[in-house]
Design a protein around this motif. Structure first.
Motif, short mmCIF file in Angstrom:
data_model
loop_
_atom_site.label_atom_id
_atom_site.label_comp_id
_atom_site.label_asym_id
_atom_site.label_seq_id
_atom_site.Cartn_x
_atom_site.Cartn_y
_atom_site.Cartn_z
N ALA A 14 77.74 -54.45 81.49
CA ALA A 14 76.97 -53.27 81.87
C ALA A 14 77.51 -52.66 83.17
O ALA A 14 77.66 -51.44 83.28
N LYS A 15 77.82 -53.52 84.13
CA LYS A 15 78.36 -53.03 85.41
C LYS A 15 79.73 -52.39 85.22
O LYS A 15 80.04 -51.37 85.83
N ASP A 16 80.57 -52.99 84.36
CA ASP A 16 81.90 -52.43 84.10
C ASP A 16 81.79 -51.06 83.46
O ASP A 16 82.50 -50.12 83.86
N ILE A 17 80.93 -50.92 82.48
CA ILE A 17 80.77 -49.63 81.79
C ILE A 17 80.17 -48.59 82.73
O ILE A 17 80.63 -47.45 82.77
N GLN A 18 79.18 -48.99 83.50
CA GLN A 18 78.56 -48.07 84.45
C GLN A 18 79.59 -47.58 85.47
O GLN A 18 79.67 -46.39 85.77
N SER A 19 80.40 -48.49 85.98
CA SER A 19 81.44 -48.12 86.94
C SER A 19 82.47 -47.18 86.32
O SER A 19 82.87 -46.18 86.94
N MET A 20 82.91 -47.51 85.11
CA MET A 20 83.91 -46.69 84.42
C MET A 20 83.39 -45.27 84.20
O MET A 20 84.09 -44.30 84.47
N LEU A 21 82.17 -45.14 83.70
CA LEU A 21 81.61 -43.81 83.43
C LEU A 21 81.34 -43.04 84.73
O LEU A 21 81.54 -41.83 84.78
N THR A 22 80.92 -43.74 85.77
CA THR A 22 80.72 -43.09 87.06
C THR A 22 82.04 -42.56 87.60
O THR A 22 82.11 -41.44 88.13
N ASP A 23 83.11 -43.35 87.46
CA ASP A 23 84.44 -42.90 87.89
C ASP A 23 84.91 -41.67 87.13
O ASP A 23 85.66 -40.86 87.66
N GLU A 24 84.44 -41.52 85.88
CA GLU A 24 84.79 -40.35 85.07
C GLU A 24 83.90 -39.14 85.40
O GLU A 24 84.09 -38.07 84.83
N TYR A 54 77.41 -36.99 74.42
CA TYR A 54 78.54 -36.93 73.50
C TYR A 54 79.85 -37.26 74.22
O TYR A 54 80.65 -38.07 73.73
N GLU A 55 80.06 -36.64 75.37
CA GLU A 55 81.30 -36.86 76.12
C GLU A 55 81.40 -38.31 76.61
O GLU A 55 82.48 -38.91 76.58
N ALA A 56 80.28 -38.88 77.04
CA ALA A 56 80.29 -40.26 77.50
C ALA A 56 80.60 -41.22 76.37
O ALA A 56 81.36 -42.18 76.54
N CYS A 58 82.40 -40.52 73.76
CA CYS A 58 83.84 -40.35 73.48
C CYS A 58 84.68 -41.18 74.45
O CYS A 58 85.66 -41.80 74.04
N ILE A 59 84.30 -41.22 75.72
CA ILE A 59 85.01 -42.02 76.72
C ILE A 59 84.91 -43.50 76.35
O ILE A 59 85.90 -44.22 76.40
N LEU A 60 83.72 -43.96 75.95
CA LEU A 60 83.57 -45.36 75.57
C LEU A 60 84.46 -45.71 74.38
O LEU A 60 85.07 -46.77 74.35
N VAL A 61 84.53 -44.83 73.41
CA VAL A 61 85.39 -45.08 72.24
C VAL A 61 86.85 -45.13 72.66
O VAL A 61 87.60 -46.02 72.25
N ASP A 62 87.26 -44.19 73.50
CA ASP A 62 88.64 -44.17 73.98
C ASP A 62 89.00 -45.43 74.76
O ASP A 62 90.14 -45.88 74.72
#
Length: 65
Positions: A14-24, A54-56, A58-62
């Motif tokens: 959860a922390k990894d995903i939250q950090s990744m999406l925040t960085d995006e 939707y955009e988030a 897409c980032i997770l899938v990528d």
């Protein structure tokens, strides 16, 4: 309105995903699913505003999530 876009199986994920999406550049929240379970054994919902969902996703899938 906040929308759940992912269910993480651990606090670390959860922390990894939250950090990744925040960085995006996304606004991100995470919250535990269960109330009476330790943080290490809990699952977490990853939430973003509905307008960014939707955009988030897409980032997770990528990124392979």
């Amino acid at each position: 309105m906040w929308i759940v876009i992912y269910m993480a199986q651990s606090e670390d994920t959860a922390k990894d995903i939250q950090s990744m999406l925040t960085d995006e550049g996304f606004l991100v929240k995470s919250r535990p699913i269960y109330k009476n379970v330790s943080d290490q054994d809990n699952c977490y919902e990853i939430l973003v505003p509905q307008s960014e969902a939707y955009e988030a996703r897409c980032i997770l899938v990528d990124k392979g999530y």
